[in-house]
Write a protein that holds these residues in place. Structure first.
Motif, short mmCIF file in Angstrom:
data_model
loop_
_atom_site.label_atom_id
_atom_site.label_comp_id
_atom_site.label_asym_id
_atom_site.label_seq_id
_atom_site.Cartn_x
_atom_site.Cartn_y
_atom_site.Cartn_z
N ALA A 339 1.15 -1.37 0.20
CA ALA A 339 -0.13 0.22 0.15
C ALA A 339 0.56 1.24 0.21
O ALA A 339 0.37 2.61 -1.15
CB ALA A 339 -0.80 -0.35 1.31
N VAL A 350 -4.43 5.21 0.46
CA VAL A 350 -4.26 4.40 0.29
C VAL A 350 -4.29 3.85 1.68
O VAL A 350 -4.27 3.27 2.13
CB VAL A 350 -2.54 3.59 -0.49
CG1 VAL A 350 -3.51 1.97 -0.47
CG2 VAL A 350 -2.96 4.25 -1.33
N TYR A 354 -5.46 -3.93 1.62
CA TYR A 354 -4.84 -3.15 0.17
C TYR A 354 -5.83 -4.10 -0.80
O TYR A 354 -5.21 -5.43 -0.71
CB TYR A 354 -3.83 -3.13 -0.12
CG TYR A 354 -3.32 -2.63 -1.17
CD1 TYR A 354 -2.60 -1.22 -1.79
CD2 TYR A 354 -2.36 -3.78 -1.90
CE1 TYR A 354 -2.44 -1.04 -3.06
CE2 TYR A 354 -2.43 -3.76 -3.27
CZ TYR A 354 -1.98 -2.06 -4.07
OH TYR A 354 -1.56 -1.43 -5.09
#
Length: 356
Positions: A339, A350, A354
């Protein structure tokens, strides 16, 4: 009579010797096979380990994993072989200890977590700071409520061996094909695990990576060659409950040895813990008697630490500690790093978990 556990060592450098010193403390443990790309190094380690026979000195890790004399595998190799060794252990149903980072890439991590959940075995991924007494005391103090609500966190890991003044050549830790990432995977993975250990899971990240020294001398030719991995990384994160956290790591911090440390800021005070001081943690707080904040050095009990190998041997005997880092922790750690890499590429925040 207690059965002797046969350990096979793959990768026979300095960390393997540190593990060998630990394993000698257990009368029911023996090194029964070794593997390394250097035949000479493998023979030297075999002799040091108590005389591993020639027929159990391997150049191919798959042969070692398949050896019936090997009950447990210890993997102390560069990053590019972690996934292959772990996969071989899972397929053979053999317990293992492997160094961090879990894998070289997130794709490898995704493949292994799926296989592990189908065919689990006892295992440990070597996030070693969890076992140091000062970090365990810090965790206990956070969990006890001594700091009050946690407001923010700063964690860093600094080393100097990659700085320009040192002149380190293009060793394998600067080779993207071997490492995947540079200081992010090497030192940053420890910072990520420390944050999870002390505070909780990652909710989102925003990362920045840099290659401060873009060329280094190739050790074989002496010619300058490009460096394709980061030697500096920093990232912001939101941890469990929305706690803001700031991280930095570099190999270019001249004057730093092995400086892994955390500042934890709470309503009742600030806690500082460092890898360079196993005897105390620093507690900064207000008192009714003093107008200014007081710095207090809280002693760390030597019994407060838990030896990594003690925990691993307990795991092999069927005991379970919720503080042992396993493949599941290795996967989450790799997911956070991915991420961070995605954030660097996208120049955006982010979220975790993920998804590519």
């Amino acid at each position: 009579m207690t059965k002797t556990i046969g350990f096979g060592f793959i990768g026979l450098g300095g960390m393997a010797r540190a593990h060998l010193r630990s394993i000698r403390r257990f009368p029911d443990a023996a090194v029964t096979a070794v593997c390394d790309v250097s035949a000479e190094g493998a023979r030297a380690f075999a002799a040091e380990a108590g005389g591993v026979p020639e027929e159990r000195i391997y150049a191919d890790y798959r042969a070692l994993v398949a050896d019936p004399a090997v009950d447990v595998v210890v993997c102390v190799t560069p990053n590019d072989t972690h996934a292959g060794v772990i996969r071989a252990c899972l397929e053979a149903g053999k317990p293992f200890m492997a160094e961090k980072p879990f894998t070289r890439t997130f794709e490898e991590a995704e493949e292994l977590i799926a296989l592990y959940r189908e065919r689990p075995v006892p295992n440990m991924i070597g996030f070693s700071y969890r076992y140091q007494p000062q970090f365990r005391l810090a965790r206990e103090l956070v969990r006890s409520g001594k700091l009050g609500p946690i407001r923010h966190v700063f964690i860093q890991y600094l080393q100097s061996w990659g700085s320009a003044a040192v002149g380190t050549p293009l060793v394998w830790r600067f080779d993207k094909a071997v490492t995947g990432t540079g200081t992010l995977g090497d030192l940053g993975s420890h910072m990520i695990d420390t944050a999870r250990f002390l505070i909780g899971e990652f909710e989102e990240v925003s990362g920045r990576l840099a290659t401060l020294i873009p060329e280094r001398k190739h050790p074989a030719t002496g010619a300058l060659a490009p460096v394709e991995v980061d030697d500096f990384a920093c990232f912001h994160a939101s941890l469990a409950g929305g706690v803001p956290a700031v991280f930095q790591t570099t190999r270019n911090a001249l004057g730093s040895g092995n400086q892994h440390e955390a500042y934890i800021y709470g309503d009742f005070g600030t806690l500082f813990v460092s890898s360079e001081n196993a005897r105390t943690v620093t507690w900064i707080h207000k008192t009714l008697e003093e107008p200014e904040a007081v710095r207090e050095e809280l002693p760390v009990s030597a019994e407060g630490g838990v030896d990594q190998w003690d925990e691993f041997m307990k795991l092999l005997r069927g005991e379970r500690s919720d503080l042992v880092t396993t493949v599941e922790d290795g996967y989450v750690n790799q997911e956070v790093m991915e991420a961070i890499l995605a954030s660097e590429r996208r120049k955006a925040v982010v979220s975790l978990p993920y998804r590519q």
